[in-house]
Design a protein around this motif. Structure first.
Motif, PDB file in Angstrom:
ATOM      1  N   GLY A 102       0.816  -1.217   0.000  1.00 17.96           N
ATOM      2  CA  GLY A 102       0.000   0.000   0.000  1.00 17.96           C
ATOM      3  C   GLY A 102       0.841   1.254   0.000  1.00 17.96           C
ATOM      4  N   GLY A 114       3.045   2.049   2.165  1.00 19.59           N
ATOM      5  CA  GLY A 114       4.391   1.817   2.709  1.00 19.59           C
ATOM      6  C   GLY A 114       4.531   2.231   4.168  1.00 19.59           C
ATOM      7  N   GLY A 131       3.392  -8.201  -7.155  1.00 15.51           N
ATOM      8  CA  GLY A 131       2.818  -9.521  -7.421  1.00 15.51           C
ATOM      9  C   GLY A 131       1.659  -9.841  -6.507  1.00 15.51           C
TER      10      GLY A 131
END
Ligand code: SAH
Length: 213
Positions: free
Chosen positions: A90, A92, A135
């Motif tokens: 998100g 961070g 990912g």
């Protein structure tokens, strides 16, 4: 990238609020006191950075409420040098708290816009984790497993099996479980095949997506 005395004062007040709400881990509180949350907010929302609330960030996601960040981090029971997997980088903000605790942090984000933006921000402000990966974190990150702690910062319908297998013996997974609202859940790996589950009240998260890349 300004962090002035006003910001620092607001952070001290936020720490007091979190103590009143029951957060007691000194290292977690010190991290909240050190990390300039306003740098993780969208333009125009910086003045609200030290409210104990979640706010929108890019890609229709949210920066978690400071209480939730502190609560989840406290549940992880981390010590310096621990290896931690975070699913949902998100903004961070949670990532930087984990980095500040001295952990080796691996963080995964599935929204490319957020991944790029946060990667740049964390390197600029000096809270770069060991790795940020673009990912699907639903399957965890087996290459670097096992982890002392795994934290999921999005709501999951169920506990993904792949994550259980990536917890180190004696380590734990902290994950909000549920559809509309989520129950904060901690799973400890006591032995190779023995897991114990505890629950800690209701929260509300954006959904953990599955197989969407
Ligand atoms: N800790 C972050 C929370 C962001 S919200 C913060 O405080 O800013 C949750 C994040 O999880 C979102 O950025 C969302 O894109 C991400 N996410 C959802 N499903 C995911 C998945 N399967 N793999 C990796 N990240 C995922």
């Amino acid at each position: 990238m300004v962090d002035n005395n006003k910001h620092k004062g607001l952070r001290r007040q936020l720490v007091k609020k979190l103590i009143n709400k029951g957060i007691s881990n000194k290292d977690v509180l010190n991290s909240i006191k050190s990390i300039p949350r306003h740098l993780f907010m969208e333009k125009g929302l910086e003045p609200f950075a030290y409210e104990d609330k979640a706010y929108p960030i890019a890609a229709e996601q949210t920066i978690s409420q400071p209480y939730t960040v502190a609560f989840q981090t406290e549940l992880l029971n981390l010590k310096k040098g621990d290896k931690v997997l975070e699913i949902g980088t998100g903004s961070g903000y949670q990532t930087s708290i984990l980095v500040n605790l001295g952990c080796k942090v691996y963080s995964i984000e599935r929204q490319s816009k957020l991944f790029k933006k946060t990667n740049l921000l964390l390197s600029k402000i000096g809270y770069m984790p060991k790795k940020i990966i673009f990912g699907d974190g639903y399957k965890g990150l087996p290459e670097f497993a096992p982890y002392d702690g795994i934290i999921v910062t999005a709501g999951s319908e169920e506990i993904p099996k792949a994550l259980l297998s990536q917890i180190k013996l004696g380590g734990c997974l902290v994950i909000p479980v549920g559809i509309k609202t989520q129950v904060m859940t901690r799973v400890k790996r006591e032995e190779e095949k023995k897991f114990t589950k505890e629950t800690f009240g209701e929260f509300r998260f954006v959904p953990l997506l599955k197989d969407k890349i």
